[in-house]
Design a protein around this motif. Structure first.
Motif, PDB file in Angstrom:
ATOM      1  N   MET A 106     -12.966  63.134 -49.229  1.00  0.00           N
ATOM      2  CA  MET A 106     -13.247  64.448 -48.676  1.00  0.00           C
ATOM      3  C   MET A 106     -12.838  65.501 -49.708  1.00  0.00           C
ATOM      4  O   MET A 106     -11.902  65.290 -50.484  1.00  0.00           O
ATOM      5  CB  MET A 106     -12.439  64.689 -47.398  1.00  0.00           C
ATOM      6  N   GLN A 107     -13.508  66.635 -49.697  1.00  0.00           N
ATOM      7  CA  GLN A 107     -13.173  67.723 -50.617  1.00  0.00           C
ATOM      8  C   GLN A 107     -11.721  68.170 -50.424  1.00  0.00           C
ATOM      9  O   GLN A 107     -11.024  68.438 -51.394  1.00  0.00           O
ATOM     10  CB  GLN A 107     -14.115  68.906 -50.414  1.00  0.00           C
ATOM     11  N   SER A 108     -11.279  68.236 -49.190  1.00  0.00           N
ATOM     12  CA  SER A 108      -9.911  68.691 -48.925  1.00  0.00           C
ATOM     13  C   SER A 108      -8.882  67.742 -49.524  1.00  0.00           C
ATOM     14  O   SER A 108      -7.867  68.178 -50.070  1.00  0.00           O
ATOM     15  CB  SER A 108      -9.686  68.861 -47.422  1.00  0.00           C
ATOM     16  N   LYS A 153     -20.748  70.502 -41.641  1.00  0.00           N
ATOM     17  CA  LYS A 153     -22.032  70.474 -42.338  1.00  0.00           C
ATOM     18  C   LYS A 153     -22.875  69.288 -41.868  1.00  0.00           C
ATOM     19  O   LYS A 153     -22.419  68.152 -41.840  1.00  0.00           O
ATOM     20  CB  LYS A 153     -21.796  70.369 -43.846  1.00  0.00           C
ATOM     21  N   GLY A 154     -24.109  69.581 -41.470  1.00  0.00           N
ATOM     22  CA  GLY A 154     -25.045  68.535 -41.080  1.00  0.00           C
ATOM     23  C   GLY A 154     -24.966  68.095 -39.633  1.00  0.00           C
ATOM     24  O   GLY A 154     -25.719  67.227 -39.208  1.00  0.00           O
ATOM     25  N   VAL A 155     -24.071  68.691 -38.855  1.00  0.00           N
ATOM     26  CA  VAL A 155     -23.926  68.297 -37.445  1.00  0.00           C
ATOM     27  C   VAL A 155     -24.652  69.310 -36.566  1.00  0.00           C
ATOM     28  O   VAL A 155     -24.240  70.461 -36.466  1.00  0.00           O
ATOM     29  CB  VAL A 155     -22.444  68.195 -37.026  1.00  0.00           C
ATOM     30  N   GLY A 156     -25.742  68.860 -35.960  1.00  0.00           N
ATOM     31  CA  GLY A 156     -26.494  69.701 -35.041  1.00  0.00           C
ATOM     32  C   GLY A 156     -26.026  69.484 -33.614  1.00  0.00           C
ATOM     33  O   GLY A 156     -25.134  68.668 -33.344  1.00  0.00           O
ATOM     34  N   GLN A 157     -26.646  70.201 -32.695  1.00  0.00           N
ATOM     35  CA  GLN A 157     -26.245  70.125 -31.291  1.00  0.00           C
ATOM     36  C   GLN A 157     -26.406  68.716 -30.722  1.00  0.00           C
ATOM     37  O   GLN A 157     -25.519  68.222 -30.032  1.00  0.00           O
ATOM     38  CB  GLN A 157     -27.063  71.111 -30.460  1.00  0.00           C
ATOM     39  N   LYS A 158     -27.505  68.067 -31.036  1.00  0.00           N
ATOM     40  CA  LYS A 158     -27.758  66.731 -30.503  1.00  0.00           C
ATOM     41  C   LYS A 158     -26.691  65.738 -30.969  1.00  0.00           C
ATOM     42  O   LYS A 158     -26.140  64.980 -30.163  1.00  0.00           O
ATOM     43  CB  LYS A 158     -29.154  66.274 -30.942  1.00  0.00           C
ATOM     44  N   LEU A 159     -26.382  65.762 -32.263  1.00  0.00           N
ATOM     45  CA  LEU A 159     -25.365  64.845 -32.799  1.00  0.00           C
ATOM     46  C   LEU A 159     -23.990  65.182 -32.243  1.00  0.00           C
ATOM     47  O   LEU A 159     -23.221  64.282 -31.887  1.00  0.00           O
ATOM     48  CB  LEU A 159     -25.345  64.884 -34.331  1.00  0.00           C
ATOM     49  N   ALA A 160     -23.668  66.462 -32.156  1.00  0.00           N
ATOM     50  CA  ALA A 160     -22.360  66.863 -31.639  1.00  0.00           C
ATOM     51  C   ALA A 160     -22.158  66.369 -30.204  1.00  0.00           C
ATOM     52  O   ALA A 160     -21.095  65.841 -29.863  1.00  0.00           O
ATOM     53  CB  ALA A 160     -22.216  68.381 -31.706  1.00  0.00           C
ATOM     54  N   GLY A 176     -25.925  57.508 -35.270  1.00  0.00           N
ATOM     55  CA  GLY A 176     -26.374  58.611 -36.103  1.00  0.00           C
ATOM     56  C   GLY A 176     -25.375  59.090 -37.137  1.00  0.00           C
ATOM     57  O   GLY A 176     -25.616  60.057 -37.842  1.00  0.00           O
ATOM     58  N   VAL A 177     -24.225  58.433 -37.222  1.00  0.00           N
ATOM     59  CA  VAL A 177     -23.199  58.835 -38.186  1.00  0.00           C
ATOM     60  C   VAL A 177     -23.010  57.733 -39.216  1.00  0.00           C
ATOM     61  O   VAL A 177     -22.708  56.597 -38.874  1.00  0.00           O
ATOM     62  CB  VAL A 177     -21.844  59.124 -37.490  1.00  0.00           C
ATOM     63  N   GLY A 178     -23.190  58.105 -40.467  1.00  0.00           N
ATOM     64  CA  GLY A 178     -22.925  57.202 -41.577  1.00  0.00           C
ATOM     65  C   GLY A 178     -21.680  57.669 -42.307  1.00  0.00           C
ATOM     66  O   GLY A 178     -21.059  58.672 -41.924  1.00  0.00           O
ATOM     67  N   PRO A 179     -21.313  56.976 -43.380  1.00  0.00           N
ATOM     68  CA  PRO A 179     -20.095  57.336 -44.109  1.00  0.00           C
ATOM     69  C   PRO A 179     -20.080  58.770 -44.649  1.00  0.00           C
ATOM     70  O   PRO A 179     -19.059  59.454 -44.553  1.00  0.00           O
ATOM     71  CB  PRO A 179     -20.045  56.329 -45.255  1.00  0.00           C
ATOM     72  N   LYS A 180     -21.191  59.233 -45.186  1.00  0.00           N
ATOM     73  CA  LYS A 180     -21.212  60.590 -45.742  1.00  0.00           C
ATOM     74  C   LYS A 180     -21.066  61.638 -44.645  1.00  0.00           C
ATOM     75  O   LYS A 180     -20.363  62.631 -44.812  1.00  0.00           O
ATOM     76  CB  LYS A 180     -22.482  60.815 -46.560  1.00  0.00           C
ATOM     77  N   MET A 181     -21.719  61.424 -43.525  1.00  0.00           N
ATOM     78  CA  MET A 181     -21.594  62.350 -42.399  1.00  0.00           C
ATOM     79  C   MET A 181     -20.159  62.322 -41.857  1.00  0.00           C
ATOM     80  O   MET A 181     -19.589  63.362 -41.531  1.00  0.00           O
ATOM     81  CB  MET A 181     -22.585  61.994 -41.291  1.00  0.00           C
ATOM     82  N   ALA A 182     -19.574  61.118 -41.771  1.00  0.00           N
ATOM     83  CA  ALA A 182     -18.195  61.007 -41.285  1.00  0.00           C
ATOM     84  C   ALA A 182     -17.241  61.780 -42.198  1.00  0.00           C
ATOM     85  O   ALA A 182     -16.336  62.473 -41.716  1.00  0.00           O
ATOM     86  CB  ALA A 182     -17.782  59.534 -41.200  1.00  0.00           C
ATOM     87  N   LEU A 183     -17.433  61.680 -43.515  1.00  0.00           N
ATOM     88  CA  LEU A 183     -16.604  62.444 -44.458  1.00  0.00           C
ATOM     89  C   LEU A 183     -16.784  63.944 -44.238  1.00  0.00           C
ATOM     90  O   LEU A 183     -15.811  64.698 -44.252  1.00  0.00           O
ATOM     91  CB  LEU A 183     -16.972  62.105 -45.903  1.00  0.00           C
ATOM     92  N   ILE A 194     -17.656  65.526 -41.518  1.00  0.00           N
ATOM     93  CA  ILE A 194     -17.012  65.921 -40.257  1.00  0.00           C
ATOM     94  C   ILE A 194     -15.500  66.011 -40.442  1.00  0.00           C
ATOM     95  O   ILE A 194     -14.859  66.982 -40.046  1.00  0.00           O
ATOM     96  CB  ILE A 194     -17.370  64.943 -39.125  1.00  0.00           C
ATOM     97  N   LEU A 195     -14.915  65.000 -41.086  1.00  0.00           N
ATOM     98  CA  LEU A 195     -13.461  64.989 -41.282  1.00  0.00           C
ATOM     99  C   LEU A 195     -13.002  66.035 -42.290  1.00  0.00           C
ATOM    100  O   LEU A 195     -11.851  66.453 -42.258  1.00  0.00           O
ATOM    101  CB  LEU A 195     -12.990  63.599 -41.711  1.00  0.00           C
ATOM    102  N   ASP A 196     -13.883  66.437 -43.176  1.00  0.00           N
ATOM    103  CA  ASP A 196     -13.527  67.490 -44.117  1.00  0.00           C
ATOM    104  C   ASP A 196     -13.361  68.810 -43.376  1.00  0.00           C
ATOM    105  O   ASP A 196     -12.587  69.664 -43.777  1.00  0.00           O
ATOM    106  CB  ASP A 196     -14.611  67.621 -45.195  1.00  0.00           C
TER     107      ASP A 196
END
Length: 188
Positions: A31-33, A114-121, A80-87, A89-91
């Motif tokens: 993660m960037q953080s 970033k990348g999380v829309g209403q449906k995914l949320a 709908g969540v892969g490793p990049k999306m998980a990173l 979200i956690l960032d």
């Protein structure tokens, strides 16, 4: 499975670092953080790792917190969540914040990642409810800004000024808007 790596930071890129462990360089996506909190190159670091194996690749993901590693693994189980999306979200929301948001059903706050829309949320709230455990006691700083603002708005509609409403909410440890309002009114 590689649970953690302890070695010297060799180099870093925008989304990864290379850790030299006894002469072997492991590329670890982070993660960037966490990348921003790493010590300087040539310094020793220990990162918790999760390995993701695909048909055509094996990738290591690293975390400075074991809780974030656990949340990363659990996030990858959601549809709908892969490793990049998980990173991603956690960032934006660490494991404790994520746990609290999911427990509250606060999908609007999850959409800030970033990348999380209403449906995914909404799917995250449904899929992960009860799976990610918050390790810290909830307090006002751990609550989502949306929850606090909703409580302030509700107290304002009851006739309190915004400043008075915010003062009333200080020290309130409830997780839902309703509980926050009840506790604030009891303290007033």
């Amino acid at each position: 499975m590689i649970a953690w790596l302890k070695g010297v930071i060799h180099s870093r890129t925008f989304n990864s670092c290379i850790i030299d462990v006894q002469g072997i360089g492991y590329e670890v996506l982070m993660m960037q953080s966490d990348l921003g909190r790493l010590p300087a190159n040539d310094q020793v670091v220990q990162v918790h790792t999760a390995a993701i194996y695909r048909e055509d690749s094996a990738t290591l993901y690293g975390f400075l917190s074991g809780q974030n590693k656990e949340a990363f693994i659990i996030l990858n189980t959601a549809s709908g969540v892969g490793p990049k999306m998980a990173l991603s979200i956690l960032d934006f929301h660490d494991a404790n914040q994520l746990s609290l948001l999911i427990a509250q059903g606060n999908y609007q706050a999850l959409m800030r990642a970033k990348g999380v829309g209403q449906k995914l949320a909404k799917r995250l709230v449904i899929d992960l409810k009860g799976k990610i455990i918050c390790r810290a006691q909830p307090d006002l700083s751990m609550q989502s800004p949306d929850t606090i603002e909703l409580a302030v708005e509700a107290l304002s509609k009851l006739g309190f000024s915004e400043g008075k409403a915010r003062d009333m909410l200080k020290g309130v440890e409830a997780q839902s808007v309703e509980e926050m309002i009840k506790q604030a009114l009891q303290q007033a």
